[in-house]
Scaffold this motif. Structure first.
Motif, PDB file in Angstrom:
ATOM      1  N   ALA A  39     -44.686  42.030 185.345  1.00 37.98           N
ATOM      2  CA  ALA A  39     -45.610  42.802 184.516  1.00 37.98           C
ATOM      3  C   ALA A  39     -45.697  42.150 183.148  1.00 37.98           C
ATOM      4  CB  ALA A  39     -45.156  44.257 184.384  1.00 37.98           C
ATOM      5  N   ALA A  40     -46.865  42.247 182.549  1.00 37.25           N
ATOM      6  CA  ALA A  40     -47.077  41.711 181.200  1.00 37.25           C
ATOM      7  C   ALA A  40     -47.929  42.699 180.428  1.00 37.25           C
ATOM      8  CB  ALA A  40     -47.762  40.345 181.270  1.00 37.25           C
ATOM      9  N   ALA A 144     -40.586  47.691 185.476  1.00 42.40           N
ATOM     10  CA  ALA A 144     -41.205  46.479 184.944  1.00 42.40           C
ATOM     11  C   ALA A 144     -42.115  46.793 183.766  1.00 42.40           C
ATOM     12  CB  ALA A 144     -41.985  45.769 186.045  1.00 42.40           C
ATOM     13  N   LYS A 145     -42.828  47.919 183.828  1.00 40.75           N
ATOM     14  CA  LYS A 145     -43.776  48.217 182.748  1.00 40.75           C
ATOM     15  C   LYS A 145     -43.050  48.504 181.437  1.00 40.75           C
ATOM     16  CE  LYS A 145     -44.388  53.138 183.955  1.00 40.75           C
ATOM     17  NZ  LYS A 145     -45.414  54.137 184.383  1.00 40.75           N
ATOM     18  N   THR A 316     -51.115  53.399 178.223  1.00 39.28           N
ATOM     19  CA  THR A 316     -52.303  54.195 178.566  1.00 39.28           C
ATOM     20  C   THR A 316     -53.057  53.641 179.769  1.00 39.28           C
ATOM     21  OG1 THR A 316     -53.563  52.941 176.919  1.00 39.28           O
ATOM     22  CG2 THR A 316     -52.630  55.051 176.228  1.00 39.28           C
ATOM     23  N   HIS A 317     -52.866  52.357 180.081  1.00 42.21           N
ATOM     24  CA  HIS A 317     -53.594  51.745 181.192  1.00 42.21           C
ATOM     25  C   HIS A 317     -52.681  50.750 181.904  1.00 42.21           C
ATOM     26  CE1 HIS A 317     -56.760  53.088 178.438  1.00 42.21           C
ATOM     27  NE2 HIS A 317     -57.591  53.112 179.465  1.00 42.21           N
ATOM     28  N   ILE A 339     -51.558  48.300 177.205  1.00 42.55           N
ATOM     29  CA  ILE A 339     -52.058  48.006 178.546  1.00 42.55           C
ATOM     30  C   ILE A 339     -51.083  47.066 179.234  1.00 42.55           C
ATOM     31  CG2 ILE A 339     -53.887  46.884 179.876  1.00 42.55           C
ATOM     32  CD1 ILE A 339     -55.873  47.823 177.783  1.00 42.55           C
ATOM     33  N   VAL A 340     -50.633  47.460 180.415  1.00 44.18           N
ATOM     34  CA  VAL A 340     -49.739  46.628 181.214  1.00 44.18           C
ATOM     35  C   VAL A 340     -50.536  46.014 182.352  1.00 44.18           C
ATOM     36  CG1 VAL A 340     -47.719  46.609 182.725  1.00 44.18           C
ATOM     37  CG2 VAL A 340     -47.675  47.936 180.607  1.00 44.18           C
ATOM     38  N   LEU A 341     -50.358  44.711 182.522  1.00 45.42           N
ATOM     39  CA  LEU A 341     -51.050  43.959 183.573  1.00 45.42           C
ATOM     40  C   LEU A 341     -50.055  43.570 184.663  1.00 45.42           C
ATOM     41  CD1 LEU A 341     -52.998  41.516 181.237  1.00 45.42           C
ATOM     42  CD2 LEU A 341     -53.931  43.561 182.338  1.00 45.42           C
TER      43      LEU A 341
END
Length: 352
Positions: A39-40, A144-145, A316-317, A339-341
């Motif tokens: 996660a990033a 991970a987030k 939030t996302h 925002i986590v990708l």
């Protein structure tokens, strides 16, 4: 590893970032580690890189992303501190260790630093190669987030260490973006009872109230000294600039009590401030600043495991990597906090 390519979000210059299919990086040095990114998260400094003109350095052709958690996929022949399967977070500033700053205990100010995600390929990708010394282990149970927020938390802790707030002191915190809210949560976990968040955006003031601010102030509508007087009956002991905008330093000086402390944390190279030095003299203010992290990753990782910190409130996302442009647009519009990708999709699998 059978596959040869991966998805990566590459900075193209001129405010543009694109998801491309590029070769998976290889281990080339004995101390290299190949990471599989879990996660990033998107940082405010990423937005500064994507400004036109740029507010921070970012080199075209570089895979962005410096806030990320990963699993070790493979290690170079000289690596001893991690092994395949270990979970880690990445300290993104690779310091030289020999310059005057590094040798005087100010490694975070190294002018020879190689910054992952800015001019060395970073974590907005399925895989990333970094030196082993940049890795910090994390426990298997840490989501991970949350682990992806270790880097901004470590930066904030570096700042909090500098100003050393006490529970009874009154803090004026400028900015309720992601960094401002991380400061807020750290201050509350440290027992600070009086935190007034100064923010011009109504939605962000609501975020600050939701995250535990004791008062919220719109500094565009009333002089800060008057607003703080209404809240506390006295000025602030400490001010934290988590914005980096031009007017904030002058507002902070105006709202301080004699002998107060100001931390300049927010950074935007396009901004300028106009202040009267005499205002600093007559109050005998101390103005300090911090940059990046300095021996603050281990405490950040420990603090992330404290349920009281509640940094999950800031996320939030959650998006797959191939929707990064949507995430950037949300942040530019200030419709998102953090925002986590997920480079391999939210379920850990690569999207078609």
């Amino acid at each position: 590893m059978d596959k040869k390519t991966m998805q990566a979000a590459v900075f193209e210059g001129g405010g543009v970032i694109r998801v491309r299919e590029i070769p998976i990086p290889r281990i080339e040095a004995a101390d290299d580690v190949l990471l599989r990114v879990e996660a990033a998260s998107i940082c405010g400094s990423d937005l500064h890189i994507l400004k036109v003109p740029q507010g921070q350095r970012g080199d075209p052709g570089t895979t962005m992303g410096h806030e990320f958690a990963a699993t070790v996929a493979a290690v170079g022949s000289g690596v001893q501190n991690v092994a395949p399967g270990d979970r880690v977070v990445v300290e993104p500033n690779i310091r030289c260790g020999v310059c005057p700053a590094c040798r005087s205990g100010h490694e975070n100010l190294c002018r020879n630093a190689q910054n992952i995600g800015q001019w060395k390929n970073g974590g907005f990708a399925e895989y990333c190669v970094v030196p082993a010394r940049q890795l910090h282990p994390i426990p298997p149970e840490l989501p991970a987030k949350l682990a992806a927020l270790a880097e901004p938390l470590a930066c904030v802790l570096n700042g909090v260490r500098r100003i050393r707030p006490l529970p009874f002191e009154r803090v004026a915190l400028f900015g309720a973006g992601a960094i401002g809210l991380i400061f807020l949560r750290v201050l509350k976990v440290c027992g600070v009872r009086h935190v007034a968040v100064c923010e011009t955006m109504e939605s962000r003031r609501r975020d600050a109230a939701r995250c535990g601010a004791d008062a919220v102030i719109d500094p565009a509508k009333e002089p800060l000294a008057e607003a703080l007087g209404a809240c506390w009956g006295e000025p602030a002991d400490i001010a934290i600039d988590a914005v980096g905008a031009g007017p904030v330093l002058a507002q902070a000086i105006d709202g301080m009590k004699c002998g107060g402390r100001i931390l300049v944390f927010g950074q935007d190279g396009t901004q300028r401030s106009s202040i009267r030095p005499a205002d600093i003299n007559i109050k005998e203010l101390t103005i300090t600043a911090t940059l990046s992290t300095l021996h603050s990753f281990p405490p950040a990782i420990e603090l992330l495991q404290d349920p009281a910190l509640q940094l999950d409130r800031l996320i939030t996302h959650e998006l797959p990597l191939d929707e990064i442009e949507t995430g950037i647009a949300l942040m530019r519009a200030r419709e998102a906090v953090k925002i986590v990708l997920y480079p391999r999709g939210a379920d850990g699998q690569r999207r078609a």
